[in-house]
Design a protein around this motif. Structure first.
Motif, short mmCIF file in Angstrom:
data_model
loop_
_atom_site.label_atom_id
_atom_site.label_comp_id
_atom_site.label_asym_id
_atom_site.label_seq_id
_atom_site.Cartn_x
_atom_site.Cartn_y
_atom_site.Cartn_z
N SER A 197 -7.69 -2.26 8.55
CA SER A 197 -8.14 -3.34 7.66
C SER A 197 -9.63 -3.59 7.86
O SER A 197 -10.06 -3.99 8.94
CB SER A 197 -7.35 -4.62 7.96
OG SER A 197 -7.88 -5.71 7.25
N ALA A 223 -7.96 2.63 -4.16
CA ALA A 223 -7.80 2.73 -2.71
C ALA A 223 -6.89 3.90 -2.35
O ALA A 223 -7.17 4.68 -1.43
CB ALA A 223 -7.24 1.44 -2.14
N CYS A 224 -5.79 4.06 -3.10
CA CYS A 224 -4.85 5.14 -2.80
C CYS A 224 -5.46 6.51 -3.07
O CYS A 224 -5.26 7.45 -2.29
CB CYS A 224 -3.58 4.96 -3.64
SG CYS A 224 -2.57 3.55 -3.12
N ILE A 226 0.83 -1.20 0.00
CA ILE A 226 0.00 0.00 0.00
C ILE A 226 0.87 1.25 0.00
O ILE A 226 0.60 2.21 -0.73
CB ILE A 226 -0.95 0.00 1.21
CG1 ILE A 226 -1.99 -1.12 1.06
CG2 ILE A 226 -1.65 1.35 1.35
CD1 ILE A 226 -2.93 -1.26 2.24
N ILE A 280 -12.66 2.19 2.94
CA ILE A 280 -12.05 2.39 1.62
C ILE A 280 -12.38 1.14 0.82
O ILE A 280 -11.72 0.10 0.95
CB ILE A 280 -10.53 2.60 1.73
CG1 ILE A 280 -10.22 3.73 2.72
CG2 ILE A 280 -9.92 2.85 0.36
CD1 ILE A 280 -10.77 5.07 2.32
N ILE A 336 -9.43 -0.33 4.98
CA ILE A 336 -9.33 -0.72 3.57
C ILE A 336 -9.86 -2.14 3.38
O ILE A 336 -9.55 -3.05 4.15
CB ILE A 336 -7.88 -0.61 3.08
CG1 ILE A 336 -7.38 0.82 3.25
CG2 ILE A 336 -7.77 -1.03 1.62
CD1 ILE A 336 -5.99 1.06 2.73
N LEU A 383 -7.68 7.40 -0.29
CA LEU A 383 -6.87 7.83 0.86
C LEU A 383 -6.42 9.28 0.70
O LEU A 383 -6.45 10.06 1.66
CB LEU A 383 -5.66 6.91 1.01
CG LEU A 383 -5.91 5.51 1.54
CD1 LEU A 383 -4.65 4.66 1.42
CD2 LEU A 383 -6.37 5.55 2.99
N ALA A 439 -8.60 4.75 8.18
CA ALA A 439 -9.02 4.25 6.87
C ALA A 439 -9.06 2.73 6.91
O ALA A 439 -8.02 2.07 6.98
CB ALA A 439 -8.05 4.72 5.79
N VAL A 482 -7.64 -5.31 -0.87
CA VAL A 482 -6.98 -4.56 -1.92
C VAL A 482 -6.09 -5.48 -2.75
O VAL A 482 -5.52 -6.44 -2.24
CB VAL A 482 -6.17 -3.39 -1.30
CG1 VAL A 482 -5.01 -3.90 -0.46
CG2 VAL A 482 -5.72 -2.40 -2.33
N ILE A 489 -3.78 3.40 8.54
CA ILE A 489 -4.27 2.40 7.59
C ILE A 489 -4.70 1.17 8.36
O ILE A 489 -3.86 0.41 8.88
CB ILE A 489 -3.19 2.03 6.56
CG1 ILE A 489 -2.68 3.28 5.84
CG2 ILE A 489 -3.74 1.02 5.57
CD1 ILE A 489 -3.71 4.04 5.08
N ASN A 500 -19.47 2.05 1.32
CA ASN A 500 -18.50 3.09 0.96
C ASN A 500 -19.15 4.45 0.73
O ASN A 500 -18.53 5.34 0.13
CB ASN A 500 -17.69 2.66 -0.26
CG ASN A 500 -18.53 2.67 -1.54
OD1 ASN A 500 -19.76 2.73 -1.49
ND2 ASN A 500 -17.87 2.58 -2.69
#
Length: 318
Positions: free
Chosen positions: A126, A226-227, A24, A245, A178, A230, A176, A181, A124, A286
């Motif tokens: 999960s 995803a980035c 990531i 995310i 995520i 962010l 965040a 991913v 970050i 989301n």
């Protein structure tokens, strides 16, 4: 390496990515540079050999567990993205003690520094492993979490600690969560995630291993999407502190196999006994992140096609 401080007469905000050489982290650095509005520091114990090719990128080799290293990073940047974790879902039962005694405590120290110096900290986390066992889909951010492994529990412990700093000391904290991913930069040789494992096995002529009947459902989000989601948190000024995310859509393992088979029609598959640690279904709501991130989010079909093109282009087929 010196930053490019000005662009069209405006001083650029500085963003530090802790864990900038991870999956990531390095993709986030790449997408921040593409965005063009920020100077970036990539901080990691291991640095990429190509890390110093941009005028807006500074690469620093350092140790997250060293207080002096982290203090310097916090002092020199406006936004700190914390993307370091010493364990992953696969080894959480072996490394959990190190994670609780090091990752948790050093993140508390990092949060204290950010709070005292007035810096924004984006953690970050999960989505799947933090939420754990759930029945109602899609999962909203306020849902009570039930982690099923030490990785998810570590993330949740850190989240709760950060919220305490936010509520009691007014710290500028973003969390965040995520989803699953995937994409370029993931450890293709190890096949870490399910999509990555399927592509690795299929493109190399090996057998794809599926635990259970292939009905496990996940929210798969392409790494660039995803980035960029962010990055939208860098300037966020609303009242929420936690964001999923994700794509907001679920796909089963059978769905992924069907998508990949369009490109690898002779892919071999083997269904084996399901694992007790696999949560049956995780789909993240989301809507909150989409209220501030307006760009298109790739479907799994589009993301898989893009990933396959990358793997073929880079010849990462063996």
């Amino acid at each position: 390496m010196r930053y490019k401080q000005q662009r069209e007469g405006v001083k650029m905000k500085r963003v530090a990515v802790l864990g900038g050489s991870g999956f990531i982290g390095k993709n986030l650095v790449k997408n921040i540079l593409r965005d063009g509005r920020y100077c970036v520091t990539s901080f990691d114990y291991h640095l990429e050999s190509s890390c110093d090719k941009s005028q807006s990128l500074c690469c620093i080799k350092g140790d997250f567990y060293n207080t002096d290293d982290i203090k310097k990073i916090v002092e020199d940047n406006d936004v700190i993205v914390h993307a370091i974790c010493s364990i992953n879902p696969g080894n959480s039962n072996e490394r959990y003690m190190f994670a609780y005694s090091h990752d948790l405590l050093k993140t508390v120290e990092l949060c204290e520094m950010c709070s005292r110096m007035g810096k924004r900290l984006i953690f970050i986390s999960s989505g799947g492993t933090v939420y754990g066992l759930q029945t109602k889909m899609p999962i909203v951010e306020e849902t009570l979490s039930y982690p099923v492994n030490h990785y998810g529990n570590l993330k949740l412990c850190i989240e709760n600690t950060l919220r305490t700093f936010s509520k009691q000391q007014g710290a500028d904290i973003m969390i965040a969560r995520i989803a699953n991913v995937y994409g370029p930069g993931q450890d293709f040789k190890k096949g870490v995630g399910f999509i990555d494992a399927v592509l690795k096995s299929g493109l190399t002529g090996n057998t794809v291993c599926i635990y259970g009947d292939g009905s496990v459902v996940r929210d798969y989000v392409y790494i660039d999407d995803a980035c960029k989601m962010l990055i939208s948190l860098f300037e966020y000024s609303g009242n929420y502190d936690t964001f999923n995310i994700a794509t907001g859509e679920g796909n089963s393992q059978l769905d992924i196999l069907e998508i990949v088979s369009r490109y690898i029609p002779d892919m071999k598959k083997d269904f084996v006994e399901e694992r007790s640690v696999d949560v049956k279904k995780i789909i993240l709501d989301n809507s909150r992140i989409k209220s501030i991130y307006k760009d298109e989010i790739l479907s799994v079909s589009q993301g898989v096609e893009s990933y396959i093109d990358y793997l073929k282009r880079e010849r990462k087929l063996g």
